[in-house]
Design a protein around this motif. Structure first.
Motif, PDB file in Angstrom:
ATOM      1  N   ILE A  31       0.886  -1.174   0.000  1.00 14.70           N
ATOM      2  CA  ILE A  31       0.000   0.000   0.000  1.00 14.70           C
ATOM      3  C   ILE A  31       0.920   1.219   0.000  1.00 14.70           C
ATOM      4  CG2 ILE A  31      -1.755   1.294   1.325  1.00 14.70           C
ATOM      5  CD1 ILE A  31      -2.823  -1.377   0.242  1.00 14.70           C
ATOM      6  N   ILE A  32       0.658   2.133  -0.921  1.00 16.38           N
ATOM      7  CA  ILE A  32       1.586   3.260  -1.078  1.00 16.38           C
ATOM      8  C   ILE A  32       1.136   4.444  -0.219  1.00 16.38           C
ATOM      9  CG2 ILE A  32       2.640   4.829  -2.754  1.00 16.38           C
ATOM     10  CD1 ILE A  32       2.167   2.700  -4.900  1.00 16.38           C
ATOM     11  N   PRO A  33       1.993   4.867   0.727  1.00 14.99           N
ATOM     12  CA  PRO A  33       1.596   6.009   1.565  1.00 14.99           C
ATOM     13  C   PRO A  33       1.708   7.325   0.792  1.00 14.99           C
ATOM     14  CG  PRO A  33       3.756   5.179   2.229  1.00 14.99           C
ATOM     15  CD  PRO A  33       3.305   4.323   1.072  1.00 14.99           C
ATOM     16  N   ASN A  34       0.870   8.287   1.173  1.00 14.51           N
ATOM     17  CA  ASN A  34       0.939   9.592   0.491  1.00 14.51           C
ATOM     18  C   ASN A  34       2.020  10.479   1.131  1.00 14.51           C
ATOM     19  OD1 ASN A  34      -0.190  10.763   2.794  1.00 14.51           O
ATOM     20  ND2 ASN A  34      -2.255  10.848   1.938  1.00 14.51           N
ATOM     21  N   ILE A 134       1.434  10.157  -6.074  1.00 19.06           N
ATOM     22  CA  ILE A 134       1.831   9.430  -4.855  1.00 19.06           C
ATOM     23  C   ILE A 134       2.597   8.163  -5.257  1.00 19.06           C
ATOM     24  CG2 ILE A 134       0.897   8.060  -2.918  1.00 19.06           C
ATOM     25  CD1 ILE A 134      -1.435  10.128  -2.782  1.00 19.06           C
ATOM     26  N   ALA A 135       2.046   7.451  -6.249  1.00 17.29           N
ATOM     27  CA  ALA A 135       2.681   6.190  -6.696  1.00 17.29           C
ATOM     28  C   ALA A 135       4.039   6.474  -7.328  1.00 17.29           C
ATOM     29  CB  ALA A 135       1.756   5.477  -7.678  1.00 17.29           C
ATOM     30  N   GLU A 136       4.105   7.531  -8.139  1.00 15.82           N
ATOM     31  CA  GLU A 136       5.359   7.838  -8.839  1.00 15.82           C
ATOM     32  C   GLU A 136       6.459   8.240  -7.854  1.00 15.82           C
ATOM     33  OE1 GLU A 136       3.998  10.575 -11.839  1.00 15.82           O
ATOM     34  OE2 GLU A 136       3.581   8.942 -13.256  1.00 15.82           O
ATOM     35  N   VAL A 143       4.346   6.295 -13.769  1.00 17.62           N
ATOM     36  CA  VAL A 143       3.394   5.167 -13.749  1.00 17.62           C
ATOM     37  C   VAL A 143       2.324   5.419 -14.798  1.00 17.62           C
ATOM     38  CG1 VAL A 143       1.617   4.038 -12.348  1.00 17.62           C
ATOM     39  CG2 VAL A 143       3.785   4.698 -11.308  1.00 17.62           C
ATOM     40  N   LYS A 144       2.036   4.405 -15.579  1.00 16.72           N
ATOM     41  CA  LYS A 144       1.069   4.587 -16.670  1.00 16.72           C
ATOM     42  C   LYS A 144      -0.166   3.680 -16.479  1.00 16.72           C
ATOM     43  CE  LYS A 144       0.748   6.600 -20.799  1.00 16.72           C
ATOM     44  NZ  LYS A 144      -0.011   7.775 -20.463  1.00 16.72           N
TER      45      LYS A 144
END
Ligand code: AMP
Length: 617
Positions: A31-34, A134-136, A143-144
């Motif tokens: 899970i990607i934190p912001n 956030i993901a990048e 991210v695409k």
């Protein structure tokens, strides 16, 4: 092509109140934190004089900037302004929504000192852009590819609008999948078992509620039935508490804040916090300094009061569970796991009612209610982009057809090819014989619905096949095939067996093209018209048998009699009678069963002596 992209594909739970992004990496879901270190991000956008804020920062200024802070865009996406649900929601929003000329809701805000209008998908795209950033930042690359989730009962237009929001934010949307099934994928990862398990996913979030009944075996997930409410969740519980305190303010302070957007927003935020507290405390306090006209508002609320305010809504959730089981024709005792998903499943009363319904069964709380949907989406994204591995490759999701699909037969009869609740991908074949002599064109009308007469169902399209070589009744065979792929795209094809000539039709999104209330209405109609429908089914059966009788009599005569017999006067008489009977059948396609039964008796009384005599000779 998605699979060629180096950056990992992400899964995004685009929630009504919060969003969450996840990725499959290092053999697990992350899970990607912001940027604030939070694992979920408010689905909120705030427009200021000089800047636009998204996520936590937008939420932080919501109370001071209520008319320009937009949340709940998901409640507007793909809907019409005149939709009664939109009209009802308008009462609770501090921002303004207007209709454009095409009845599309437009969010009206002031940004950089100018009035601007945004469609809901534009607001959603701002949230998705934030999730992308956030993901990048976390992955260190652009991210695409993404899988985005929607509630199970989002209509086709709501799904398309969500996909458009993804595209607007620069994503290549690999697929839109439904939230409860995404959660089921995450649960499937936790609990891979070779024995088939019936799993009920109870997903109660901020804005929507879904109940799904799935079967899982060796990681393969099949949806049995799905039900829910697109307008039931934590925000409704908050609103009940807000209304309660509005009344208290009227009583105690003689002030009505129902039209005061700033005060309302602050009260709503306080109520949401109080609700969360009441999940683990019996009482809590609300304190808002200078709420309105200098009033420092302070009050108490108990868990019991909160439950009383919302009891009808909680009971509605349980009624949906009951309906879901009934739809799947399953007993509560056959459910192996009841899985809780969505922030509002933390409410003790909800858990208790659900547990009581399942006769005290322990509820599964081993997947994170706020993160399960994004986790499942990330697994699906990895599988679709070819970035998965052996651990998740087997986790495949199968959806079901919400209504039966079939073709219309000559007398207006619905012949079901793919029954309702069939999991897909699926391929079902039917052999169709020519319905009359020298038939050269066959038209297959494709229908959707549960009623035996096509006129009571919905026509989806038509496949026309010409060039059938002339032959007697039943002399040519046509293969009719219904093929539904993993994306819910239905291809109906008809092929003449002797020549291979083919005609086909493609219908997209058989699983989503109809809104839930329309499906419910069609199912209710089928239920309430059962006795009338049984009469039609009987009529069709009598008709089919009479047609077979007439043509079989003709075939028997042709094969049994020699050329000299054919010239016999009695043979000529019966041949004429058979031709007349065929014409009568064509002219009386919709005749009642009783009329058909009498016709059969009449034909038999005339033909049986002849046929008996014929077999005696
Ligand atoms: P979701 O859409 O799954 O992110 O759920 C968000 C909803 O869950 C919001 O309405 C929250 O107020 C609610 N929620 C989160 N935590 C709790 C809690 N501890 N008790 C009650 N509701 C909660």
């Amino acid at each position: 092509m998605s699979g060629e992209s180096q950056a990992p594909a992400v899964g995004i739970d685009l929630g009504t109140t919060y969003s969450c992004v996840a990725v499959w990496r290092h053999n697990r879901v992350e899970i990607i934190p912001n940027d604030q270190g939070n694992r979920i991000t408010p689905s909120c956008v705030s427009f200021k004089e000089t800047e636009r804020l998204v996520g936590d920062s937008a939420m932080n200024v919501a109370a001071s900037n209520p008319v320009n802070t937009v949340f709940d865009a998901k409640r507007l996406i793909g809907r019409r302004f005149s939709d009664p649900l939109v009209q009802k929601d308008l009462m609770f929003w501090s921002f303004k929504v207007a209709s454009d000329q095409a009845d599309k809701p437009m969010i009206v805000i002031s940004y950089m000192d100018e009035e601007k209008q945004f469609a809901a998908e534009e607001i959603s795209s701002m949230i998705l852009t934030k999730m992308k950033e956030i993901a990048e930042a976390f992955l260190g690359c652009s991210v695409k590819d993404a899988v985005i989730t929607v509630p199970a009962y989002f209509s086709d237009s709501q799904r398309r609008a969500t996909k458009e929001a993804g595209t607007l934010s620069g994503f290549n949307v690999l697929r839109i999948i439904v939230e409860p099934t995404a959660a089921a994928i995450a649960y499937g990862l936790e609990k891979k078992s070779s024995d088939e398990r019936n799993v009920l996913i109870f997903d109660l979030g901020g804005g929507t509620f879904d109940v799904s009944l799935l079967t899982m075996s060796d990681g393969v997930i099949k949806a049995k039935s799905i039900t829910g409410d697109t307008h039931l969740g934590g925000e409704d519980f908050d609103n009940r508490m807000v209304n309660y305190f509005i009344e208290e303010l009227k009583r105690k302070h003689k002030k009505d804040i129902s039209n005061q957007s700033r005060a309302l927003r602050r009260l709503k935020t306080a109520c949401e916090r109080a609700k969360r507290n009441l999940s683990f405390m019996a009482h809590t306090t609300i304190e808002i300094d200078c709420l309105y006209n200098g009033i420092d508002f302070e009050s108490k609320i108990s868990r019991a009061k909160f439950e009383e305010l919302n009891m009808d809504l909680f009971e509605k959730c349980i009624a949906h569970v009951d309906k879901c089981l009934k739809d799947a024709k399953m007993d509560k005792a056959s459910i192996h796991d009841v899985v809780l998903v969505g922030g509002s499943t933390r409410i003790p009363k909800v858990q208790q009612l659900l547990q009581d319904y399942f006769n005290g069964k322990e509820l599964c709380k081993n997947i994170h209610p706020d993160e399960a949907v994004a986790s499942g989406a990330a697994i699906q994204a990895a599988n679709l982009s070819g970035q998965g591995n052996h651990k998740i490759e087997g986790l495949i999701l199968h959806d079901v057809t919400p209504l039966s699909l079939g073709i219309g037969l000559i007398a207006g009869e619905m012949s079901v090819v793919v029954p309702r609740n069939t999991t897909f991908p699926t391929k079902k074949q039917r052999i169709h014989f020519t319905s009359f002599d020298n038939q050269t064109i066959a038209e297959f009308d494709v229908y959707e619905g549960e009623r035996p007469r096509t006129r009571d169902n919905i026509q989806l399209g038509k496949v026309t096949l010409s060039g059938i070589p002339p032959a007697p009744w039943s002399g040519q065979k046509i293969d009719v095939c219904f093929d539904i792929d993993a994306n819910g795209i239905l291809n109906v094809s008809a092929v003449i067996q002797t020549t291979g000539k083919k005609s086909s039709l493609t219908i997209s999104n058989v699983d989503t093209m109809r809104p839930k209330d329309e499906i419910d209405r069609m199912l209710e109609d089928a239920e309430s018209c059962r006795s009338e429908d049984e009469r039609h089914e009987h009529r069709f059966a009598v008709r089919r048998s009479l047609v077979d009788y007439i043509y079989n009599t003709r075939d028997n005569i042709s094969t049994k009699r020699s050329a000299s017999h054919l010239l016999a006067p009695s043979t000529k008489k019966i041949r004429d009678e058979i031709n007349n009977a065929i014409q009568w059948m064509n002219a009386n396609r919709f005749a009642e069963a009783e009329v058909l039964v009498n016709k059969r008796k009449e034909l038999e009384s005339s033909w049986v002596p002849f046929i008996t005599k014929d077999s005696d000779t």
